[in-house]
Design a protein around this motif. Sequence first.
Motif, PDB file in Angstrom:
ATOM      1  N   GLY A 191       5.552   6.474 -21.028  1.00  0.00           N
ATOM      2  CA  GLY A 191       6.116   5.436 -22.423  1.00  0.00           C
ATOM      3  C   GLY A 191       6.512   3.769 -21.649  1.00  0.00           C
ATOM      4  N   SER A 192       6.974   4.089 -20.385  1.00  0.00           N
ATOM      5  CA  SER A 192       7.885   2.822 -19.539  1.00  0.00           C
ATOM      6  C   SER A 192       6.771   2.070 -19.281  1.00  0.00           C
ATOM      7  N   GLN A 193       7.100   0.797 -19.425  1.00  0.00           N
ATOM      8  CA  GLN A 193       6.687   0.192 -18.669  1.00  0.00           C
ATOM      9  C   GLN A 193       7.764  -0.746 -17.414  1.00  0.00           C
ATOM     10  N   THR A 194       6.015  -1.447 -16.838  1.00  0.00           N
ATOM     11  CA  THR A 194       6.674  -2.161 -15.573  1.00  0.00           C
ATOM     12  C   THR A 194       4.794  -2.856 -15.000  1.00  0.00           C
ATOM     13  N   ALA A 195       5.979  -3.701 -14.688  1.00  0.00           N
ATOM     14  CA  ALA A 195       4.558  -4.595 -14.603  1.00  0.00           C
ATOM     15  C   ALA A 195       4.881  -5.482 -12.925  1.00  0.00           C
ATOM     16  N   GLY A 196       3.375  -5.347 -12.484  1.00  0.00           N
ATOM     17  CA  GLY A 196       3.521  -6.527 -11.142  1.00  0.00           C
ATOM     18  C   GLY A 196       3.324  -5.571 -10.028  1.00  0.00           C
ATOM     19  N   ALA A 197       2.741  -5.657  -8.584  1.00  0.00           N
ATOM     20  CA  ALA A 197       2.661  -4.667  -7.774  1.00  0.00           C
ATOM     21  C   ALA A 197       3.473  -4.392  -7.260  1.00  0.00           C
ATOM     22  N   ALA A 198       5.191  -4.748  -6.973  1.00  0.00           N
ATOM     23  CA  ALA A 198       5.939  -4.343  -6.180  1.00  0.00           C
ATOM     24  C   ALA A 198       6.867  -3.992  -7.005  1.00  0.00           C
ATOM     25  N   PRO A 199       6.768  -4.236  -8.110  1.00  0.00           N
ATOM     26  CA  PRO A 199       7.536  -3.343  -8.985  1.00  0.00           C
ATOM     27  C   PRO A 199       7.312  -1.867  -9.704  1.00  0.00           C
ATOM     28  N   ILE A 200       5.165  -2.407  -9.232  1.00  0.00           N
ATOM     29  CA  ILE A 200       5.364  -1.259  -9.887  1.00  0.00           C
ATOM     30  C   ILE A 200       5.613   0.349  -8.717  1.00  0.00           C
ATOM     31  N   VAL A 201       5.108  -0.055  -7.481  1.00  0.00           N
ATOM     32  CA  VAL A 201       5.187   0.778  -6.465  1.00  0.00           C
ATOM     33  C   VAL A 201       7.314   0.516  -6.019  1.00  0.00           C
ATOM     34  N   ALA A 202       7.698  -0.025  -6.359  1.00  0.00           N
ATOM     35  CA  ALA A 202       9.229   0.715  -6.299  1.00  0.00           C
ATOM     36  C   ALA A 202       9.371   2.051  -7.650  1.00  0.00           C
TER      37      ALA A 202
END
Lengths: 120, 120
Positions: B39-50
């Motif tokens: 349920g927690s949203q993240t966008a973009g390759a670098a933030p997602i991998v972090a």
Amino acid sequence: MSYDQIGTQFVDFYYQTFDSNRAGLASLYRDSSMLSFEGSQTAGAAPIVAKLVGLPFNSVAHRIVTKDFQPVGSDIVVLVTGQLLIDGESNAQQFSQTFYLKNDNGNYFIQNDVFRLIYG
Amino acid sequence: MSYDQIGTQFVDFYYQTFDSNRAGLASLYRDSSMLSFEGSQTAGAAPIVAKLVGLPFNSVAHRIVTKDFQPVGSDIVVLVTGQLLIDGESNAQQFSQTFYLKNDNGNYFIQNDVFRLIYG
């Protein structure tokens, strides 16, 4: 409406209709639609609804636990998890279902539908 | 390769990499990618991998139970269900995960990633 609102409306309508009048799901599918139900493939609105109407139980009640939505351009991808109760049994089965909702000039239909039971 | 073969290759690679070297997942996401994790949203390759690298466990092992693939034009929608074991615990947790794989001239990347644990 946001994709979240559209997705929520869709999920509410889909499972209410599934549990009360499966044949009423026909309006949500089109000839290009694809269903994968426990690994079995069906394509096209009429065959998909025939498959759903023909499932071997008389009554079913879905209880939705989570629903997630993400935009894909103007389309929406949906992941639902929850429980279902068949023919008044008391043991709920866990399920998970993914939809790809395609936007046709503001009208959404189910392009893809993938359903799986989860065995504990 | 068929969408089934591409999807199978993707699923094998994704979970092997997740379980052995989470940072290696970076090559599968792009700046347009979206992750919804519990349920927690993240966008973009670098933030997602972090986000994935920062999950609060040292080791994890996924066991895939089902994987389904459907084409959406030249893209692919994926539903995976399975179990995961964290930090050598013996109690498996059920999960379900949906991917939308976007085709960029024959190279597929994760446009959408939705993950949910299933509580029994």
